[in-house]
Design a protein around this motif. Structure first.
Motif, PDB file in Angstrom:
ATOM      1  N   CYS A  53      53.945 -25.990 110.206  1.00  0.00           N
ATOM      2  CA  CYS A  53      53.918 -26.804 111.426  1.00  0.00           C
ATOM      3  C   CYS A  53      53.118 -28.094 111.284  1.00  0.00           C
ATOM      4  O   CYS A  53      53.251 -28.990 112.110  1.00  0.00           O
ATOM      5  CB  CYS A  53      53.376 -25.974 112.588  1.00  0.00           C
ATOM      6  SG  CYS A  53      51.685 -25.377 112.345  1.00  0.00           S
ATOM      7  N   GLY A  54      52.261 -28.197 110.267  1.00  0.00           N
ATOM      8  CA  GLY A  54      51.457 -29.396 110.066  1.00  0.00           C
ATOM      9  C   GLY A  54      50.192 -29.452 110.891  1.00  0.00           C
ATOM     10  O   GLY A  54      49.414 -30.385 110.766  1.00  0.00           O
ATOM     11  N   LEU A  55      49.959 -28.448 111.735  1.00  0.00           N
ATOM     12  CA  LEU A  55      48.785 -28.434 112.600  1.00  0.00           C
ATOM     13  C   LEU A  55      47.576 -27.841 111.885  1.00  0.00           C
ATOM     14  O   LEU A  55      47.719 -27.110 110.909  1.00  0.00           O
ATOM     15  CB  LEU A  55      49.076 -27.618 113.868  1.00  0.00           C
ATOM     16  CG  LEU A  55      50.189 -28.165 114.769  1.00  0.00           C
ATOM     17  CD1 LEU A  55      50.475 -27.192 115.900  1.00  0.00           C
ATOM     18  CD2 LEU A  55      49.808 -29.533 115.322  1.00  0.00           C
ATOM     19  N   ASP A  56      46.390 -28.165 112.399  1.00  0.00           N
ATOM     20  CA  ASP A  56      45.172 -27.546 111.888  1.00  0.00           C
ATOM     21  C   ASP A  56      45.179 -26.077 112.286  1.00  0.00           C
ATOM     22  O   ASP A  56      45.657 -25.711 113.364  1.00  0.00           O
ATOM     23  CB  ASP A  56      43.944 -28.226 112.475  1.00  0.00           C
ATOM     24  CG  ASP A  56      43.665 -29.572 111.838  1.00  0.00           C
ATOM     25  OD1 ASP A  56      42.502 -29.829 111.529  1.00  0.00           O
ATOM     26  OD2 ASP A  56      44.598 -30.374 111.656  1.00  0.00           O
ATOM     27  N   LEU A  57      44.641 -25.231 111.412  1.00  0.00           N
ATOM     28  CA  LEU A  57      44.641 -23.788 111.641  1.00  0.00           C
ATOM     29  C   LEU A  57      43.222 -23.276 111.808  1.00  0.00           C
ATOM     30  O   LEU A  57      42.339 -23.639 111.032  1.00  0.00           O
ATOM     31  CB  LEU A  57      45.291 -23.074 110.455  1.00  0.00           C
ATOM     32  CG  LEU A  57      46.728 -23.455 110.170  1.00  0.00           C
ATOM     33  CD1 LEU A  57      47.165 -22.886 108.833  1.00  0.00           C
ATOM     34  CD2 LEU A  57      47.628 -22.956 111.276  1.00  0.00           C
ATOM     35  N   ASN A  64      41.860 -13.735 108.695  1.00  0.00           N
ATOM     36  CA  ASN A  64      42.013 -12.386 109.245  1.00  0.00           C
ATOM     37  C   ASN A  64      43.471 -11.961 109.385  1.00  0.00           C
ATOM     38  O   ASN A  64      43.818 -10.821 109.099  1.00  0.00           O
ATOM     39  CB  ASN A  64      41.312 -12.262 110.597  1.00  0.00           C
ATOM     40  CG  ASN A  64      39.807 -12.343 110.472  1.00  0.00           C
ATOM     41  OD1 ASN A  64      39.245 -12.119 109.412  1.00  0.00           O
ATOM     42  ND2 ASN A  64      39.142 -12.676 111.556  1.00  0.00           N
ATOM     43  N   LEU A  65      44.332 -12.866 109.843  1.00  0.00           N
ATOM     44  CA  LEU A  65      45.734 -12.517 110.081  1.00  0.00           C
ATOM     45  C   LEU A  65      46.646 -12.856 108.907  1.00  0.00           C
ATOM     46  O   LEU A  65      47.656 -12.211 108.705  1.00  0.00           O
ATOM     47  CB  LEU A  65      46.255 -13.231 111.338  1.00  0.00           C
ATOM     48  CG  LEU A  65      45.514 -12.960 112.640  1.00  0.00           C
ATOM     49  CD1 LEU A  65      46.081 -13.825 113.747  1.00  0.00           C
ATOM     50  CD2 LEU A  65      45.596 -11.499 112.999  1.00  0.00           C
ATOM     51  N   GLY A  66      46.307 -13.920 108.193  1.00  0.00           N
ATOM     52  CA  GLY A  66      47.151 -14.341 107.082  1.00  0.00           C
ATOM     53  C   GLY A  66      48.454 -14.980 107.515  1.00  0.00           C
ATOM     54  O   GLY A  66      49.399 -15.081 106.744  1.00  0.00           O
ATOM     55  N   GLN A  67      48.496 -15.424 108.770  1.00  0.00           N
ATOM     56  CA  GLN A  67      49.716 -16.069 109.260  1.00  0.00           C
ATOM     57  C   GLN A  67      49.341 -17.159 110.256  1.00  0.00           C
ATOM     58  O   GLN A  67      48.241 -17.181 110.787  1.00  0.00           O
ATOM     59  CB  GLN A  67      50.636 -15.061 109.911  1.00  0.00           C
ATOM     60  CG  GLN A  67      50.045 -14.392 111.133  1.00  0.00           C
ATOM     61  CD  GLN A  67      50.950 -13.299 111.671  1.00  0.00           C
ATOM     62  OE1 GLN A  67      51.778 -12.768 110.943  1.00  0.00           O
ATOM     63  NE2 GLN A  67      50.796 -12.978 112.921  1.00  0.00           N
ATOM     64  N   CYS A  68      50.279 -18.035 110.522  1.00  0.00           N
ATOM     65  CA  CYS A  68      50.067 -19.108 111.472  1.00  0.00           C
ATOM     66  C   CYS A  68      50.020 -18.510 112.875  1.00  0.00           C
ATOM     67  O   CYS A  68      50.866 -17.706 113.250  1.00  0.00           O
ATOM     68  CB  CYS A  68      51.184 -20.138 111.366  1.00  0.00           C
ATOM     69  SG  CYS A  68      50.875 -21.628 112.349  1.00  0.00           S
ATOM     70  N   ALA A  69      49.023 -18.918 113.640  1.00  0.00           N
ATOM     71  CA  ALA A  69      48.831 -18.369 114.987  1.00  0.00           C
ATOM     72  C   ALA A  69      49.752 -19.022 116.020  1.00  0.00           C
ATOM     73  O   ALA A  69      49.852 -18.533 117.140  1.00  0.00           O
ATOM     74  CB  ALA A  69      47.381 -18.539 115.411  1.00  0.00           C
ATOM     75  N   TYR A  70      50.431 -20.096 115.662  1.00  0.00           N
ATOM     76  CA  TYR A  70      51.264 -20.806 116.621  1.00  0.00           C
ATOM     77  C   TYR A  70      52.653 -20.172 116.670  1.00  0.00           C
ATOM     78  O   TYR A  70      53.327 -20.014 115.655  1.00  0.00           O
ATOM     79  CB  TYR A  70      51.333 -22.290 116.279  1.00  0.00           C
ATOM     80  CG  TYR A  70      49.950 -22.902 116.216  1.00  0.00           C
ATOM     81  CD1 TYR A  70      49.073 -22.782 117.295  1.00  0.00           C
ATOM     82  CD2 TYR A  70      49.507 -23.552 115.090  1.00  0.00           C
ATOM     83  CE1 TYR A  70      47.803 -23.316 117.247  1.00  0.00           C
ATOM     84  CE2 TYR A  70      48.230 -24.090 115.031  1.00  0.00           C
ATOM     85  CZ  TYR A  70      47.390 -23.969 116.115  1.00  0.00           C
ATOM     86  OH  TYR A  70      46.131 -24.491 116.065  1.00  0.00           O
TER      87      TYR A  70
END
Length: 103
Positions: A53-57, A64-70
Motif C-alpha cells: 500500500c505504500g503507507l507507513d506501518l 507481532n502480526l506479520g501482515q499489513c494492518a490496513y
C-alpha cells in the motif's frame, strides 16, 4: 544471520507520530509516520510497506502480526521489512525495540 547482542548494540528506537491534516477524515491511516533508528549504525529510516500500500506501518503490526494492518492491502509483508537498510541489523521482535509514540 546476526545474533542479537543487547549489551553491545542496544535497541532500535521507533518513533510513531501522527501528522493530522485536512485529508485525515478520508484516510486516517495515511497520517501515521514511523521512523526507526538503528542502534548499530545510527541510520534513520521509515517503516513503509513499499511493495504493498505504500503507507507507513506500525511496528506492532509488522513484528507481532506479520501482515499489513490496513484492510484494503492484501500484499504480504516480508519478515525483513524493519531491518536496517544500511548495515542489515535485524529487527524481528518487539524485544529489540524502544517505542516512542505521540498518538
Amino acid at each position: 544471520m546476526e545474533i542479537w547482542d543487547f549489551t553491545r548494540k542496544g535497541k532500535f528506537v521507533v518513533q510513531e507520530t501522527l501528522e493530522i491534516d485536512s485529508n485525515w477524515a478520508a484516510s486516517p491511516e495515511s497520517t501515521v509516520r514511523v521512523n526507526i533508528t538503528c542502534p548499530k549504525c545510527s541510520t534513520l529510516y521509515r517503516l513503509q510497506h513499499k511493495s504493498g500500500c505504500g503507507l507507513d506501518l506500525q511496528i506492532q503490526a509488522v513484528l507481532n502480526l506479520g501482515q499489513c494492518a490496513y484492510s484494503d492491502c492484501n500484499i504480504p509483508i516480508s519478515e525483513d521489512i524493519a531491518d536496517c537498510p544500511s548495515c542489515g541489523l535485524e529487527c524481528r521482535d518487539m524485544a529489540h525495540v524502544i517505542l516512542q509514540s505521540n498518538g
